[in-house]
Structure formats: structure tokens, C-alpha cells
Design a protein around this motif. Sequence first.
Motif, PDB file in Angstrom:
ATOM      1  N   ILE A 149       0.852  -1.186   0.000  1.00 31.76           N
ATOM      2  CA  ILE A 149       0.000   0.000   0.000  1.00 31.76           C
ATOM      3  C   ILE A 149       0.888   1.236   0.000  1.00 31.76           C
ATOM      4  CG2 ILE A 149      -1.922  -1.131   1.177  1.00 31.76           C
ATOM      5  CD1 ILE A 149      -1.079   0.378   3.721  1.00 31.76           C
ATOM      6  N   GLU A 150       0.374   2.281  -0.617  1.00 31.06           N
ATOM      7  CA  GLU A 150       1.060   3.573  -0.638  1.00 31.06           C
ATOM      8  C   GLU A 150       0.087   4.612  -0.100  1.00 31.06           C
ATOM      9  OE1 GLU A 150       2.105   4.160  -4.701  1.00 31.06           O
ATOM     10  OE2 GLU A 150       3.549   2.498  -4.765  1.00 31.06           O
ATOM     11  N   VAL A 151       0.366   5.097   1.111  1.00 31.82           N
ATOM     12  CA  VAL A 151      -0.491   6.093   1.740  1.00 31.82           C
ATOM     13  C   VAL A 151       0.052   7.473   1.404  1.00 31.82           C
ATOM     14  CG1 VAL A 151      -1.441   6.947   3.902  1.00 31.82           C
ATOM     15  CG2 VAL A 151      -1.080   4.492   3.586  1.00 31.82           C
ATOM     16  N   VAL A 152      -0.764   8.269   0.741  1.00 31.14           N
ATOM     17  CA  VAL A 152      -0.293   9.555   0.232  1.00 31.14           C
ATOM     18  C   VAL A 152       0.016  10.508   1.385  1.00 31.14           C
ATOM     19  CG1 VAL A 152      -1.593   9.279  -1.886  1.00 31.14           C
ATOM     20  CG2 VAL A 152      -2.628  10.489   0.025  1.00 31.14           C
ATOM     21  N   GLY A 153       1.006  11.341   1.151  1.00 32.88           N
ATOM     22  CA  GLY A 153       1.385  12.359   2.124  1.00 32.88           C
ATOM     23  C   GLY A 153       1.758  13.631   1.409  1.00 32.88           C
ATOM     24  N   GLY A 154       2.244  14.608   2.143  1.00 37.22           N
ATOM     25  CA  GLY A 154       2.671  15.860   1.543  1.00 37.22           C
ATOM     26  C   GLY A 154       1.517  16.613   0.909  1.00 37.22           C
ATOM     27  N   ASP A 155       1.780  17.242  -0.247  1.00 40.88           N
ATOM     28  CA  ASP A 155       0.763  18.068  -0.913  1.00 40.88           C
ATOM     29  C   ASP A 155      -0.420  17.239  -1.391  1.00 40.88           C
ATOM     30  OD1 ASP A 155       2.381  20.248  -0.515  1.00 40.88           O
ATOM     31  OD2 ASP A 155       3.306  20.163  -2.498  1.00 40.88           O
ATOM     32  N   GLU A 156      -0.174  15.983  -1.747  1.00 37.10           N
ATOM     33  CA  GLU A 156      -1.267  15.160  -2.269  1.00 37.10           C
ATOM     34  C   GLU A 156      -2.308  14.872  -1.194  1.00 37.10           C
ATOM     35  OE1 GLU A 156      -1.936  11.073  -4.908  1.00 37.10           O
ATOM     36  OE2 GLU A 156       0.086  11.774  -4.424  1.00 37.10           O
ATOM     37  N   ALA A 157      -1.891  14.918   0.073  1.00 36.37           N
ATOM     38  CA  ALA A 157      -2.841  14.688   1.161  1.00 36.37           C
ATOM     39  C   ALA A 157      -3.764  15.891   1.371  1.00 36.37           C
ATOM     40  CB  ALA A 157      -2.096  14.378   2.455  1.00 36.37           C
ATOM     41  N   LEU A 158      -3.473  17.016   0.691  1.00 35.21           N
ATOM     42  CA  LEU A 158      -4.273  18.235   0.838  1.00 35.21           C
ATOM     43  C   LEU A 158      -5.073  18.513  -0.433  1.00 35.21           C
ATOM     44  CD1 LEU A 158      -1.511  20.446   2.519  1.00 35.21           C
ATOM     45  CD2 LEU A 158      -3.299  19.101   3.652  1.00 35.21           C
ATOM     46  N   MET A 159      -5.567  17.487  -1.083  1.00 37.12           N
ATOM     47  CA  MET A 159      -6.305  17.633  -2.328  1.00 37.12           C
ATOM     48  C   MET A 159      -7.644  18.333  -2.106  1.00 37.12           C
ATOM     49  SD  MET A 159      -5.719  13.915  -4.155  1.00 37.12           S
ATOM     50  CE  MET A 159      -6.187  12.988  -2.672  1.00 37.12           C
ATOM     51  N   ASN A 160      -8.127  18.992  -3.161  1.00 34.81           N
ATOM     52  CA  ASN A 160      -9.459  19.574  -3.074  1.00 34.81           C
ATOM     53  C   ASN A 160     -10.505  18.476  -3.267  1.00 34.81           C
ATOM     54  OD1 ASN A 160      -9.840  19.109  -5.913  1.00 34.81           O
ATOM     55  ND2 ASN A 160      -8.687  20.994  -6.334  1.00 34.81           N
ATOM     56  N   VAL A 161     -11.775  18.833  -3.128  1.00 38.44           N
ATOM     57  CA  VAL A 161     -12.846  17.840  -3.143  1.00 38.44           C
ATOM     58  C   VAL A 161     -12.924  17.106  -4.474  1.00 38.44           C
ATOM     59  CG1 VAL A 161     -15.336  17.503  -2.951  1.00 38.44           C
ATOM     60  CG2 VAL A 161     -14.183  19.120  -1.432  1.00 38.44           C
ATOM     61  N   ALA A 162     -12.810  17.835  -5.577  1.00 35.00           N
ATOM     62  CA  ALA A 162     -12.927  17.199  -6.891  1.00 35.00           C
ATOM     63  C   ALA A 162     -11.798  16.203  -7.136  1.00 35.00           C
ATOM     64  CB  ALA A 162     -12.923  18.281  -7.975  1.00 35.00           C
ATOM     65  N   ASP A 163     -10.574  16.602  -6.798  1.00 35.84           N
ATOM     66  CA  ASP A 163      -9.443  15.691  -6.977  1.00 35.84           C
ATOM     67  C   ASP A 163      -9.568  14.470  -6.071  1.00 35.84           C
ATOM     68  OD1 ASP A 163      -8.350  17.326  -8.869  1.00 35.84           O
ATOM     69  OD2 ASP A 163      -6.970  18.348  -7.499  1.00 35.84           O
ATOM     70  N   ARG A 164     -10.052  14.704  -4.862  1.00 35.65           N
ATOM     71  CA  ARG A 164     -10.200  13.590  -3.921  1.00 35.65           C
ATOM     72  C   ARG A 164     -11.233  12.586  -4.422  1.00 35.65           C
ATOM     73  NH1 ARG A 164     -10.115  15.178   2.165  1.00 35.65           N
ATOM     74  NH2 ARG A 164      -7.899  15.021   1.669  1.00 35.65           N
ATOM     75  N   GLU A 165     -12.321  13.066  -4.982  1.00 30.96           N
ATOM     76  CA  GLU A 165     -13.338  12.163  -5.513  1.00 30.96           C
ATOM     77  C   GLU A 165     -12.799  11.371  -6.702  1.00 30.96           C
ATOM     78  OE1 GLU A 165     -16.680  14.615  -6.385  1.00 30.96           O
ATOM     79  OE2 GLU A 165     -17.385  14.685  -4.292  1.00 30.96           O
ATOM     80  N   ALA A 166     -12.005  12.029  -7.538  1.00 28.91           N
ATOM     81  CA  ALA A 166     -11.427  11.332  -8.691  1.00 28.91           C
ATOM     82  C   ALA A 166     -10.454  10.249  -8.238  1.00 28.91           C
ATOM     83  CB  ALA A 166     -10.728  12.342  -9.602  1.00 28.91           C
ATOM     84  N   LYS A 167      -9.626  10.576  -7.239  1.00 28.73           N
ATOM     85  CA  LYS A 167      -8.674   9.595  -6.714  1.00 28.73           C
ATOM     86  C   LYS A 167      -9.403   8.434  -6.050  1.00 28.73           C
ATOM     87  CE  LYS A 167      -4.637  11.552  -7.579  1.00 28.73           C
ATOM     88  NZ  LYS A 167      -3.551  10.893  -8.367  1.00 28.73           N
ATOM     89  N   SER A 168     -10.501   8.723  -5.360  1.00 27.79           N
ATOM     90  CA  SER A 168     -11.272   7.671  -4.698  1.00 27.79           C
ATOM     91  C   SER A 168     -11.899   6.724  -5.722  1.00 27.79           C
ATOM     92  CB  SER A 168     -12.362   8.298  -3.822  1.00 27.79           C
ATOM     93  OG  SER A 168     -13.112   7.302  -3.159  1.00 27.79           O
ATOM     94  N   ALA A 169     -12.394   7.274  -6.826  1.00 23.05           N
ATOM     95  CA  ALA A 169     -12.968   6.431  -7.874  1.00 23.05           C
ATOM     96  C   ALA A 169     -11.894   5.559  -8.510  1.00 23.05           C
ATOM     97  CB  ALA A 169     -13.638   7.312  -8.934  1.00 23.05           C
TER      98      ALA A 169
END
Length: 235
Positions: A149-169
Motif C-alpha cells: 500500500i502507498e499512503v499519500v502524504g505531503g501536498d497530495e494529502a491536501l487535495m481539493n474535493v474534486a481531486d479527492r473524488e477522482a482519486k477515490s474512484a
Amino acid sequence: RTRRPRWRGARFPRRARRRGFARPCPPFTFMNCEVFSLAPLRCEAFQAKETLRAVLHTILFARTLGVVRARDVDSELFDLTYTTCGDPAVERHVEERLDALVRWLAKQDRADDTVAQVCLSFYETKDKRGGWFGGGDERVYWEQWRVPIEVVGGDEALMNVADREAKSAQLQETIVAATQHVLGLVNERKDHIPPVVSADVVSFPYEISLPGETEGALLGSLRRMLTHASPPTLV
């Protein structure tokens, strides 16, 4: 993708230890062990438990014994359903191990990605008599699943809502692909499975290894063997 373990006397990479990969058990323990390595699952910290829960239960269900009361579970975070073997003891053990992983992740530096590996290993217990270390039971591992598993950190952990939904999908598609890959492998690779000796158990004996645990367990096992060992007979 399948491969045999390659730790035959080689030094386990220091970088891999720092990044959360559990040290494999000694080669003699994994003799003739079938090893399956899945593709990395990239997720946010709060998704790690549910992501691994779906994959681990799929593997355990695929290796159940006899007649079980399978239970379909709707994911808490994703639009998908996975199947468990329906045994409360198995489900409780998986939850305990995943809770331990969550605690380990909480201690990691969030300034960068956390890369880790969870191993689900099946084994059989054999009576070891007449060896140098005396009698006792020995675990002989015959199958291991490595789930990185790769748990995101840094700037990627501060994604906006749209990016987070895309990553979740995208993660949801990866989980579905992983579970389908597991089912394909278990149906394809069966020759290494040991004979079933009891109809009273739901699953083959198994263990779930988490980052940083295997080395300590190995040292503890060696210490116990040395403590209870009988001296060799002198001729």
C-alpha cells in the motif's frame, strides 16, 4: 503476477525496512511456498483499513474449507461488495490486525508518502521431532500474499474535493481489479495446497504480518528455541 521468494541468504534492503516492508521469514520456512504479489494500492490514510479489508477478506474467503456461511459486505467507503467467510473469529482477527496497522500509520511522517506491505501467509503445523532444537511444532508456510500500500502524504494529502473524488474512484477500480486478480489466481494455482486434515475449521491456519513486526517475531522464536533446546548428543 507470481514469483518465488528471493531472500536466500541475501541481506534485506535497509531502505525497504525504513519504508515499512516487513522482513520475510527465513528461506527454510518458505521452502516450496507460493508467493503472490499484488499491485500497489495507493490511498489516503483514512482509506487504508477499508481498502485492505476488502482484499484480505477476498483472499481468506477463497481459501476457506468445506461449507461456510459466506457473507456479502457492502464497503463502508466504496461502491463495491466483497465476500467474507462468515466466521466471527476470522473477521475479528482481521479487524485487530488492521487496527494495529492504522496505529502504525498514525506514527509515520505525513510529509511524504508512506510505503508499506501487508502479508497474509497460510501455513501448516508439523511436529518437529529429533531436530537439533528438540521437539515442538514447526510452521511450514505454503502460500503468501503480499499486498503493498502507498499512503499519500505531503501536498497530495491536501487535495481539493474534486481531486479527492477522482482519486477515490480510481482506488475503487484498483480494489475491484485486485479482488478479481485474487480470484483468478486461487482458481489457477492449486497444486501447492496441502491436504485438508480436519473438517472442523473454517480456514487454513494463517497469519497477517504488518510492517516492522516480522523481524521481532523471528528473534522471539529463535530465543524460545534456544531456551528450550536440548544439547546435541555426543558420540
